[in-house]
Design a protein around this motif. Structure first.
Motif, PDB file in Angstrom:
ATOM      1  N   UNK A 216       6.370  -0.996  12.839  1.00 20.82           N
ATOM      2  CA  UNK A 216       7.166  -0.092  12.033  1.00 20.82           C
ATOM      3  C   UNK A 216       8.478   0.232  12.712  1.00 20.82           C
ATOM      4  N   UNK A 217       8.438   0.414  14.033  1.00 16.20           N
ATOM      5  CA  UNK A 217       9.660   0.724  14.761  1.00 16.20           C
ATOM      6  C   UNK A 217      10.616  -0.457  14.734  1.00 16.20           C
TER       7      UNK A 217
ATOM      8  N   UNK B 226       9.532  -9.454   5.284  1.00 16.26           N
ATOM      9  CA  UNK B 226       8.127  -9.526   5.669  1.00 16.26           C
ATOM     10  C   UNK B 226       7.603  -8.138   6.046  1.00 16.26           C
ATOM     11  N   UNK B 227       8.387  -7.393   6.823  1.00 20.03           N
ATOM     12  CA  UNK B 227       7.958  -6.066   7.226  1.00 20.03           C
ATOM     13  C   UNK B 227       7.836  -5.131   6.028  1.00 20.03           C
ATOM     14  N   UNK B 228       8.729  -5.285   5.058  1.00 16.70           N
ATOM     15  CA  UNK B 228       8.673  -4.443   3.865  1.00 16.70           C
ATOM     16  C   UNK B 228       7.358  -4.677   3.128  1.00 16.70           C
ATOM     17  N   UNK B 229       6.938  -5.936   3.054  1.00 22.26           N
ATOM     18  CA  UNK B 229       5.679  -6.236   2.378  1.00 22.26           C
ATOM     19  C   UNK B 229       4.473  -5.740   3.174  1.00 22.26           C
ATOM     20  N   UNK B 230       4.611  -5.694   4.495  1.00 20.52           N
ATOM     21  CA  UNK B 230       3.521  -5.239   5.346  1.00 20.52           C
ATOM     22  C   UNK B 230       3.443  -3.721   5.457  1.00 20.52           C
ATOM     23  N   UNK B 231       4.496  -3.041   5.031  1.00 23.27           N
ATOM     24  CA  UNK B 231       4.602  -1.605   5.241  1.00 23.27           C
ATOM     25  C   UNK B 231       3.369  -0.826   4.796  1.00 23.27           C
TER      26      UNK B 231
END
Length: 346
Positions: A14-15, A80-85
């Motif tokens: 997240x960071x 990718x991070x947005x989908x994993x959020x």
């Protein structure tokens, strides 16, 4: 813009998104310059196995039961991070099933790794028990990412010592952050204090970058009375004691910050600050802005290793949420070590 937001060391993924997500998204939409093709993609590096480690975060999805579709491996990192959020909450305070944790450690050892960089997030709540589990599987904890909480620091140091580590670090630079010059200077003072306490226990403190440490720049007087725009990373380096504070440079995030088509600027930075850089995160960057398997990306790793210098203690493989952690970890090990020199001639 998200890249200037304070990095929360408790939750690395997240960071990373908070610190570098917007910047990474921008880069992912553009051509990545002269290093589109991996210049030595078919060749391995032949680094000594004893200097290679893996960040256990590679297996975070396995340990926290977070499914990662294979098609996400090619997404620009911010997307990718947005989908994993929605899945990030599974990592906060996660305590993986002991059987699953042991199975992952067995996988890591079977691939050929001898060293790990852990994250307290999934490292086990019993440091001595975790150290025994590592030893039973032929692994050594050499470093870890922990929270830079002053009140909890003595316990954090004690846990690191119980695991037999040499380095104790964080996924960020800690508070109060890097959003203003005053905060950068206070952050440096805090790191000095934490690092001095670590040194008293025989440990070395290090901090890890994303993009914000380089993107955030402030007028800074280097001693000649003429302030120049200087990155937060460099200001922290100038205001911390090398005996107490070292750095882990994540090459993926640093390449995004320096701009992928300005590779020589990154190399010059690594050379200039090599005396402060103890660890490297070996994470490859694709032409589309995604993390990719070692050797499949656009990074000339031989030039990185040469620029960073011979003092690097460990070359630490990392991949943010691969769809197949074991497969990616093996590709990483084989590329870094040439298959452990075919397992020492076997």
């Amino acid at each position: 813009m998200m890249k200037g937001r304070h990095i929360a060391p408790l939750l690395m993924i997240s960071s990373a998104f908070a610190a570098g997500g917007a910047s990474a998204q921008d880069h992912g939409a553009h051509d990545h310059g002269a290093h589109k093709k991996a210049p030595v993609a078919a060749q391995c590096l032949g680094l000594p196995v004893e200097k290679i480690a893996i960040q256990t975060y590679v297996f975070a999805s396995t340990l926290a039961d977070i499914p990662v579709p294979a098609e996400w491996d090619t997404l620009p990192v911010a997307e990718k991070f947005e989908r994993l959020k929605p899945s990030f909450a599974k990592l906060a305070g996660a305590k993986p099933d002991p059987t699953k944790l042991e199975a992952v450690l067995k996988q890591i050892a079977a691939i050929g790794y001898r060293n790990i960089e852990g994250m307290d997030l999934i490292g086990g709540s019993d440091p001595a028990g975790y150290a025994k589990l590592l030893k039973d599987n032929g692994l050594q904890a050499v470093a870890s990412h922990a929270n830079l909480d002053k009140d909890k620091w003595p316990a954090t140091l004690a846990a690191a010592k119980a695991r037999g580590q040499r380095f104790i670090g964080s996924g960020g630079f800690g508070g109060p952050g890097l959003d203003t010059l005053d905060h950068v200077l206070e952050t440096a003072r805090n790191l000095n204090a934490l690092g001095e306490a670590a040194a008293a226990e025989g440990l070395t403190l290090y901090v890890h970058n994303h993009t914000g440490e380089f993107d955030n720049r402030f007028p800074y007087d280097h001693g000649d009375g003429k302030p120049v725009m200087t990155s937060a990373w460099e200001i922290v380096a100038a205001n911390t004691d090398p005996r107490f504070v070292q750095f882990e440079v994540d090459i993926f995030w640093a390449r995004l910050a320096f701009k992928p088509d300005r590779f020589d600027d990154l190399l010059a930075f690594l050379t200039k600050y090599r005396s402060r850089i103890a660890l490297l995160h070996m994470k490859d960057l694709s032409a589309t802005g995604s993390v990719t398997d070692m050797g499949a990306g656009t990074t000339d790793w031989r030039r990185v290793i040469e620029a960073a210098g011979p003092q690097i203690a460990y070359y630490i493989y990392e991949y943010d949420f691969p769809s197949d952690p074991a497969k990616s970890a093996k590709i990483g090990f084989d590329y870094l070590s040439c298959g452990g020199q075919k397992q020492a001639g076997g």
